[in-house]
Design a protein around this motif. Structure first.
Motif, short mmCIF file in Angstrom:
data_model
loop_
_atom_site.label_atom_id
_atom_site.label_comp_id
_atom_site.label_asym_id
_atom_site.label_seq_id
_atom_site.Cartn_x
_atom_site.Cartn_y
_atom_site.Cartn_z
N ARG A 180 111.77 46.35 42.18
CA ARG A 180 110.92 45.58 41.27
C ARG A 180 109.62 45.17 41.94
NH1 ARG A 180 114.16 40.93 39.60
NH2 ARG A 180 115.75 41.66 41.03
N THR A 181 109.65 44.86 43.23
CA THR A 181 108.41 44.54 43.94
C THR A 181 107.45 45.72 43.86
OG1 THR A 181 109.55 43.04 45.46
CG2 THR A 181 107.42 43.88 46.17
N ALA A 182 107.94 46.93 44.08
CA ALA A 182 107.09 48.12 43.99
C ALA A 182 106.56 48.32 42.57
CB ALA A 182 107.86 49.36 44.44
N VAL A 183 107.40 48.10 41.57
CA VAL A 183 106.97 48.25 40.18
C VAL A 183 105.89 47.23 39.85
CG1 VAL A 183 107.68 48.01 37.76
CG2 VAL A 183 109.09 49.34 39.35
N TRP A 184 106.10 45.96 40.24
CA TRP A 184 105.11 44.93 39.92
C TRP A 184 103.76 45.26 40.56
CZ3 TRP A 184 108.25 44.19 36.55
CH2 TRP A 184 109.40 43.40 36.57
N GLY A 193 98.21 49.14 35.39
CA GLY A 193 98.45 48.82 33.98
C GLY A 193 99.64 49.62 33.49
N ARG A 194 99.42 50.48 32.53
CA ARG A 194 100.51 51.34 32.03
C ARG A 194 100.96 52.26 33.15
NH1 ARG A 194 104.95 51.92 29.94
NH2 ARG A 194 105.41 53.89 28.93
N LEU A 195 102.23 52.31 33.38
CA LEU A 195 102.80 53.01 34.52
C LEU A 195 103.80 54.05 34.07
CD1 LEU A 195 103.34 53.14 37.64
CD2 LEU A 195 105.02 51.33 37.27
N GLU A 196 103.76 55.23 34.71
CA GLU A 196 104.79 56.25 34.50
C GLU A 196 105.28 56.67 35.89
OE1 GLU A 196 104.13 59.17 31.15
OE2 GLU A 196 102.07 58.52 31.59
N ILE A 197 106.57 56.42 36.15
CA ILE A 197 107.14 56.70 37.46
C ILE A 197 107.72 58.11 37.49
CG2 ILE A 197 108.82 55.98 39.20
CD1 ILE A 197 108.75 53.18 37.87
N GLU A 198 107.36 58.86 38.53
CA GLU A 198 107.89 60.21 38.76
C GLU A 198 109.20 60.15 39.53
OE1 GLU A 198 107.85 64.34 38.58
OE2 GLU A 198 106.36 63.03 37.70
N LYS A 199 109.20 59.36 40.64
CA LYS A 199 110.39 59.20 41.47
C LYS A 199 110.28 57.94 42.29
CE LYS A 199 109.65 63.21 43.70
NZ LYS A 199 109.82 64.31 44.67
N ILE A 200 111.44 57.48 42.78
CA ILE A 200 111.48 56.30 43.63
C ILE A 200 112.52 56.53 44.74
CG2 ILE A 200 113.13 55.08 42.14
CD1 ILE A 200 111.63 52.45 42.95
N ALA A 201 112.13 56.20 45.96
CA ALA A 201 113.04 56.28 47.11
C ALA A 201 113.45 54.86 47.47
CB ALA A 201 112.35 56.94 48.30
N ILE A 202 114.74 54.70 47.78
CA ILE A 202 115.28 53.39 48.13
C ILE A 202 116.03 53.52 49.46
CG2 ILE A 202 116.70 51.46 47.35
CD1 ILE A 202 116.47 52.94 44.51
N VAL A 203 115.69 52.65 50.40
CA VAL A 203 116.33 52.68 51.71
C VAL A 203 116.87 51.30 52.05
CG1 VAL A 203 114.82 54.54 52.52
CG2 VAL A 203 114.24 52.18 53.04
N ILE A 250 119.49 45.04 37.00
CA ILE A 250 118.20 44.53 36.55
C ILE A 250 117.10 45.53 36.89
CG2 ILE A 250 116.47 42.72 36.88
CD1 ILE A 250 118.81 40.78 37.37
N CYS A 251 117.13 46.07 38.10
CA CYS A 251 116.11 47.05 38.49
C CYS A 251 116.18 48.30 37.62
CB CYS A 251 116.24 47.41 39.96
SG CYS A 251 115.69 46.08 41.06
N ARG A 252 117.39 48.72 37.26
CA ARG A 252 117.52 49.88 36.38
C ARG A 252 116.84 49.64 35.04
NH1 ARG A 252 123.42 52.57 37.89
NH2 ARG A 252 123.23 52.07 40.10
N GLN A 253 117.00 48.43 34.50
CA GLN A 253 116.35 48.13 33.22
C GLN A 253 114.83 48.08 33.38
OE1 GLN A 253 117.84 48.01 30.10
NE2 GLN A 253 115.68 48.13 29.55
N VAL A 254 114.35 47.52 34.48
CA VAL A 254 112.90 47.50 34.72
C VAL A 254 112.38 48.93 34.85
CG1 VAL A 254 111.11 46.86 36.40
CG2 VAL A 254 112.83 45.19 35.71
N LEU A 255 113.07 49.76 35.61
CA LEU A 255 112.65 51.16 35.76
C LEU A 255 112.63 51.88 34.42
CD1 LEU A 255 114.55 51.98 39.07
CD2 LEU A 255 112.06 51.81 38.79
N ALA A 256 113.59 51.56 33.55
CA ALA A 256 113.66 52.21 32.24
C ALA A 256 112.40 51.95 31.42
CB ALA A 256 114.89 51.74 31.47
#
Length: 130
Positions: free
Chosen positions: A57-61, A68-78, A90-96
Motif C-alpha cells: 500500500r505504501t508503494a501504491v500511495w 493520479g490514475r494508476l495501472e499496475i503491471e506487476k509488483i514484487a514483494i520481499v 487489504i492490500c489485495r483489495q487496494v491492488l484490485a
C-alpha cells in the motif's frame, strides 16, 4: 522493460527502510506501472496497530500521489521471512483498484527464490468498479 530480478532488488532495497519496532517483520515492495515507472514502499508500524501500513500500500500511495490514475503491471514483494510472501487481504483489495486480473505478483522468500502468479489467481472475482 525491467526484469523480475531488478524489481525484486528494488523491493529489497525498500525493505531496508521498514519501520517495524513491534513485529520485527521487514517487508519491501516495488511496483511497475504500465507506463514503465517503478514505485517502492516498505511497511510502517505504528503503536496504534490500525494505523500500520503495509509495503504494498505504501508503494501504491506513492504511485497514485505522483501519477493520479494508476495501472499496475506487476509488483514484487520481499521480506526477511523464509516463506513466500503475498499481499494481505487489504492490500489485495487496494491492488484490485489499480490492476486487472493479469497483473503479476512476484512473491519471494528469504532465500531469494520467487514465484510469479496472476493477481486474478490470488483474488478471484475481485470487487471492482470497472
Amino acid at each position: 522493460m525491467i526484469t523480475d530480478e531488478a524489481l525484486i532488488e528494488q523491493a529489497r532495497q525498500a525493505m531496508t527502510n521498514a519501520y517495524v519496532p513491534y513485529s520485527k517483520f521487514h517487508v519491501g515492495a516495488a511496483l511497475l506501472t504500465k507506463t514503465g515507472k517503478v514505485y517502492t514502499g516498505c511497511n510502517v508500524e505504528i503503536a496504534s496497530f490500525g494505523a500500520t501500513n503495509c509495503a504494498e500500500r505504501t508503494a501504491v500511495w506513492k504511485a497514485v500521489s505522483e501519477e493520479g490514475r494508476l495501472e499496475i503491471e506487476k509488483i514484487a514483494i520481499v521480506s526477511d521471512d523464509p516463506g513466500y510472501i503475498y499481499p494481505c487481504g487489504i492490500c489485495r483489495q487496494v491492488l484490485a483498484e489499480f490492476a486487472d486480473d493479469e497483473m503479476q505478483i512476484i512473491a519471494t522468500n528469504k532465500s531469494g527464490e520467487y514465484r510469479v502468479v496472476r493477481f486474478g489467481d490470488i483474488l478471484p472475482n475481485a470487487f471492482r468498479s470497472f
